[in-house]
Design a protein around this motif. Sequence first.
Motif, PDB file in Angstrom:
ATOM      1  N   LEU A  72       5.081   6.944  -9.826  1.00 46.39           N
ATOM      2  CA  LEU A  72       5.010   7.937  -8.746  1.00 46.39           C
ATOM      3  C   LEU A  72       5.152   7.322  -7.348  1.00 46.39           C
ATOM      4  N   PRO A  73       4.462   6.221  -7.024  1.00 46.09           N
ATOM      5  CA  PRO A  73       4.624   5.646  -5.676  1.00 46.09           C
ATOM      6  C   PRO A  73       6.077   5.286  -5.358  1.00 46.09           C
ATOM      7  N   LEU A 124       7.367  -1.891  -4.938  1.00 48.31           N
ATOM      8  CA  LEU A 124       7.109  -0.699  -5.742  1.00 48.31           C
ATOM      9  C   LEU A 124       7.955  -0.707  -7.008  1.00 48.31           C
ATOM     10  N   THR A 125       9.165  -1.262  -6.916  1.00 44.68           N
ATOM     11  CA  THR A 125      10.001  -1.433  -8.108  1.00 44.68           C
ATOM     12  C   THR A 125       9.343  -2.403  -9.085  1.00 44.68           C
ATOM     13  N   CYS A 126       8.754  -3.461  -8.555  1.00 47.06           N
ATOM     14  CA  CYS A 126       8.050  -4.436  -9.392  1.00 47.06           C
ATOM     15  C   CYS A 126       6.868  -3.792 -10.098  1.00 47.06           C
ATOM     16  N   LEU A 127       6.163  -2.905  -9.394  1.00 47.00           N
ATOM     17  CA  LEU A 127       5.045  -2.177 -10.007  1.00 47.00           C
ATOM     18  C   LEU A 127       5.528  -1.334 -11.180  1.00 47.00           C
ATOM     19  N   ALA A 128       6.675  -0.672 -11.001  1.00 48.38           N
ATOM     20  CA  ALA A 128       7.239   0.131 -12.081  1.00 48.38           C
ATOM     21  C   ALA A 128       7.668  -0.747 -13.255  1.00 48.38           C
ATOM     22  N   ALA A 129       8.261  -1.913 -12.956  1.00 48.83           N
ATOM     23  CA  ALA A 129       8.696  -2.822 -14.020  1.00 48.83           C
ATOM     24  C   ALA A 129       7.512  -3.423 -14.773  1.00 48.83           C
TER      25      ALA A 129
END
Length: 343
Positions: free
Chosen positions: A260-261, A291-296
């Motif tokens: 979501l972020p 934020l992409t790293c958080l999703a990954a």
Amino acid sequence: MQNSTCHLQPSLATSVALPVIYSLLFPAGSFGNILAAWIFLKQAPTKRTQYIYLGNLVAANLCVCSTMPFLAVYFARGYQWTYVSTECKITNHLGTLNMHVSMYVTIIILCSTAINQYATLKKTSDTQYSQAINENFYRCVLKKFRQPKFAKQLSTIIWLTVLCITVIAIIYNAKEEIEKDSKCYSIGAEANETTAGIAAFVGTACFFLSFTTVLLSYYCLTKHLSKIQKTTCIGEKHLIYSTVKRNILVIQMILTVCFLPYHIFRPIFYVLLTDRYCLRLNYLVEIKNFLTCLAAAKSSLDPIIILMLDKTFKKSLYGLFTKSTPENHQCKADIFTEETSKM
């Protein structure tokens, strides 16, 4: 492009922290997902619809994990390469692009898993309305998500769609004209306003559709359980209902915390790209990348989540580290039979 004259200067957070994070996530995620894939292939009941979705989820996680070494190298050295260099093309195609398309496979599979969980519970509590199910479009859709054949077909369609998108994007990027002295880590690579902007719009719409579907599934499930508790005594089925409700809630939490972020910030990012202030653009790109790293990172944590949620997976994993006996094999077979009959 408007901001082509802006040369991004990665901070230590990008050139050091991100490579370290991806380097740590890669072995942990690869080991966990390979172990999960082996258990699904060798131990899990293949006829159970839930395991078809989970198996595809693990495959998507492995695709995301395979991109992490490329992303680590890209953030550590990308600002030194030119955009037309071989290193840049490899990291962009095998890293950034593959990671994003695989990420959306996981989102869609998570949504399908939540619908499957809800549809399965509806079946166990609405058996007396089986005639009405065939006459109602809503119930027919839920019935489809309980069928292994439909799960395999849906997964195949998802992967073929992703493959086509990946090939088209690679071909388009190969034909794109870029200045020879442009750096690999640049506004052009990080946020191409035409292709990436369209992809961002489609991806964001896909995410919020999946997010809303899971949220609606949880709401309908809660409302459904409240209704049947008032009219009937669910008794021994209470544990099954609680497990399904917990599983959907966990999927909702994963989508909220990990994805979501990123998807809230992504449209804002492309709106603010018109800003000519270079320092601000640096900050925007770095926020997007973290934020992409958080999703990954979600792909590396999935095996732990599956271990906590799925009793059959947990018992299969435990069986790998215990002495195999005929009694254990019989017990394992009974577990799978029981779980399949329940779901």
